[in-house]
Design a protein around this motif. Structure first.
Motif, PDB file in Angstrom:
ATOM      1  N   ASP A  73      -5.070 -12.171   0.406  1.00  0.00           N
ATOM      2  CA  ASP A  73      -6.035 -11.110   0.077  1.00  0.00           C
ATOM      3  C   ASP A  73      -5.306  -9.785  -0.114  1.00  0.00           C
ATOM      4  O   ASP A  73      -5.277  -8.939   0.776  1.00  0.00           O
ATOM      5  N   GLU A  74      -4.731  -9.612  -1.317  1.00  0.00           N
ATOM      6  CA  GLU A  74      -3.918  -8.417  -1.571  1.00  0.00           C
ATOM      7  C   GLU A  74      -4.752  -7.138  -1.555  1.00  0.00           C
ATOM      8  O   GLU A  74      -4.306  -6.096  -1.114  1.00  0.00           O
ATOM      9  N   HIS A  75      -5.984  -7.244  -2.076  1.00  0.00           N
ATOM     10  CA  HIS A  75      -6.749  -6.020  -2.325  1.00  0.00           C
ATOM     11  C   HIS A  75      -7.807  -5.697  -1.279  1.00  0.00           C
ATOM     12  O   HIS A  75      -8.823  -5.069  -1.585  1.00  0.00           O
ATOM     13  N   GLU A  76      -7.569  -6.130  -0.060  1.00  0.00           N
ATOM     14  CA  GLU A  76      -8.443  -5.822   1.052  1.00  0.00           C
ATOM     15  C   GLU A  76      -9.903  -6.191   0.815  1.00  0.00           C
ATOM     16  O   GLU A  76     -10.791  -5.349   0.737  1.00  0.00           O
ATOM     17  N   LYS A  91       0.863  -1.195   0.000  1.00  0.00           N
ATOM     18  CA  LYS A  91       0.000   0.000   0.000  1.00  0.00           C
ATOM     19  C   LYS A  91       0.889   1.231   0.000  1.00  0.00           C
ATOM     20  O   LYS A  91       1.757   1.377   0.848  1.00  0.00           O
ATOM     21  N   SER A 141      -1.709   3.757  -4.385  1.00  0.00           N
ATOM     22  CA  SER A 141      -1.810   2.549  -5.214  1.00  0.00           C
ATOM     23  C   SER A 141      -1.426   1.340  -4.371  1.00  0.00           C
ATOM     24  O   SER A 141      -0.903   1.492  -3.270  1.00  0.00           O
ATOM     25  N   ILE A 142      -1.728   0.171  -4.911  1.00  0.00           N
ATOM     26  CA  ILE A 142      -1.156  -1.041  -4.319  1.00  0.00           C
ATOM     27  C   ILE A 142      -0.094  -1.509  -5.299  1.00  0.00           C
ATOM     28  O   ILE A 142      -0.385  -1.850  -6.443  1.00  0.00           O
TER      29      ILE A 142
END
Ligand SMILES: NC(=O)c1ccc[n+]([C@@H]2O[C@H](COP(=O)([O-])OP(=O)(O)OC[C@H]3O[C@@H](n4cnc5c(N)ncnc54)[C@H](O)[C@@H]3O)[C@@H](O)[C@H]2O)c1
Ligand SMILES: [Zn+2]
Length: 356
Positions: free
Chosen positions: A231-234, A143, A157-158
């Motif tokens: 779970d990379e994108h929350e 993040k 961004s991630i």
């Protein structure tokens, strides 16, 4: 050396944790050096403490390396500073092959990561965290972000780094209050994921002079890496990392940034969230006391009385409140977090009493 992998397919990367790692960066990075321009993004105080040594070590190893500094404090996470750094990168003749080393706490990591994600549509970067908070939290997971007048971290961004290098010796110069704030996040990992680790942390905190930072950091990194890998994108899982953060963020906003450190606010927020979990019948009274006693080992700032009505607007606009439903992170037993939509504004108000 403990090496932990963040598993994200072709974007996977290692987190290396070892005392004295800073003295081995030349060999640690050699596989990535193909004659490109390297840039350390840091703060001047950190350049004096470790950055110039690092730069000399890498220069001697044949790296083409320069540095750019940011101001100290949250002000560094601004559009102006972002744009200044990007311009300096151009002046330093950086191109698509250039590599950034983010040397600093969460502020440096967030800005440097965002620059890496956007400069020439994205270049490689490594995180070298220098605060405990950055070592266990912000340097991992990709993040990145900066603040705008309308709010914190609203632009970002991630974007995953190529690697994270953690040298716990670096903490020797970190002010004690910053270390304490980082310990708030360490307690969080035990509370949400690993009860044994929570118990260990509580025991270790009986004497902060002998606290085994290397072990505690490595376990925290393992937990964050596992959560981010899944779970990379929350989605629902990564959200559990926000345990204590809904009320924590509200305290930070209400008291004003700089009045309370993030990790301190999270520690207080976790006490409230523990109370809420117990009231919902998810946490036993005894478990709640274990959590509170662990948090109370941290010398946290005394709060003047807070009117819950003043906190509620911040809680409601917390970005975790989606489509009007506040999904609140609670503990379903120690070492096991989940989200609940049954946490009412009244219950949150009531929970604030545990802060005094
Ligand atoms: N990206 C993420 O996932 C994530 C997660 C949590 C927090 N954050 C962000 O992190 C920021 C806070 O980071 P922080 O708590 O690390 O604070 P920080 O980066 O502001 O560092 C605190 C202070 O300590 C100094 N410092 C750093 N390392 C030092 C050392 N080893 N010795 C002496 N002084 C040192 C810094 O120069 C700074 O003045 C916030 O902006 C927050 O939004 C990001
Ligand atoms: Zn946090």
């Amino acid at each position: 050396m403990k090496s932990i992998q963040v598993n994200l397919g072709h974007r996977s990367y290692p987190i290396h944790v070892k005392s004295g790692l800073m003295q081995q960066m030349d060999s640690m990075l050699s596989d990535y050096n193909h004659g490109q321009k390297w840039v350390i993004i840091s703060q001047y105080n950190l350049m004096e403490l470790f950055g110039f040594d690092l730069m000399n070590q890498l220069k001697e190893g044949g790296y083409n390396i320069d540095f750019i500094t940011l101001p100290v404090g949250e002000a560094a996470k601004s559009m102006n500073e972002f744009s200044r750094v990007v311009s300096q990168m151009v002046e330093l003749n950086c191109d698509r092959s250039s590599t950034i080393l983010a040397l600093g706490g969460g502020v440096v990591g967030d800005v440097a990561g965002f620059v890496a994600s956007s400069f020439m549509r994205g270049i490689e970067y490594f995180q070298i965290p220098t605060t405990l908070l950055a070592m266990v939290d912000s340097a991992i997971g990709g993040k990145t972000g900066i603040n705008i007048a309308e709010g914190k971290n609203l632009v970002g961004s991630i974007y995953q780094p190529k690697g994270v290098f953690v040298d716990p010796n670096i903490l020797d110069s970190l002010p004690k209050e910053e270390v304490i704030a980082g310990l708030g996040e360490v307690i969080k990992y035990g509370a949400i994921w690993d009860q044994d680790f929570l118990n260990d942390t509580a025991k270790w905190m009986e004497n902060l002079d002998t606290f085994p930072y290397e072990d505690a950091i490595a376990r925290s990194c393992e937990i964050k890496a596992e959560v981010v890998s899944k779970d990379e994108h929350e989605g629902d899982l990564r959200r559990i990392l926000n345990f204590g953060h809904t009320i924590g963020h509200a305290l930070e906003s209400h008291l004003g940034y700089g009045k309370i450190r993030h990790g301190e606010a999270v520690a207080l927020g976790m006490k409230c969230a523990g109370y809420i979990s117990q009231k919902l019948g998810l946490l036993m009274k005894k478990e709640q006391s274990t959590l509170v006693e662990t948090i109370n080992r941290l010398p946290l700032p005394e709060l003047r009385h807070i009117n819950g009505n003043h906190l509620m607007p911040y809680i409601k606009t917390d970005k975790k409140s989606e489509k009007g439903v506040l999904s609140f992170v609670v503990l379903d037993g120690l070492g096991n977090a989940t989200t609940s939509i049954d946490v009412t504004a009244d219950l949150i108000q009531e929970s604030l009493k545990v802060l005094y």
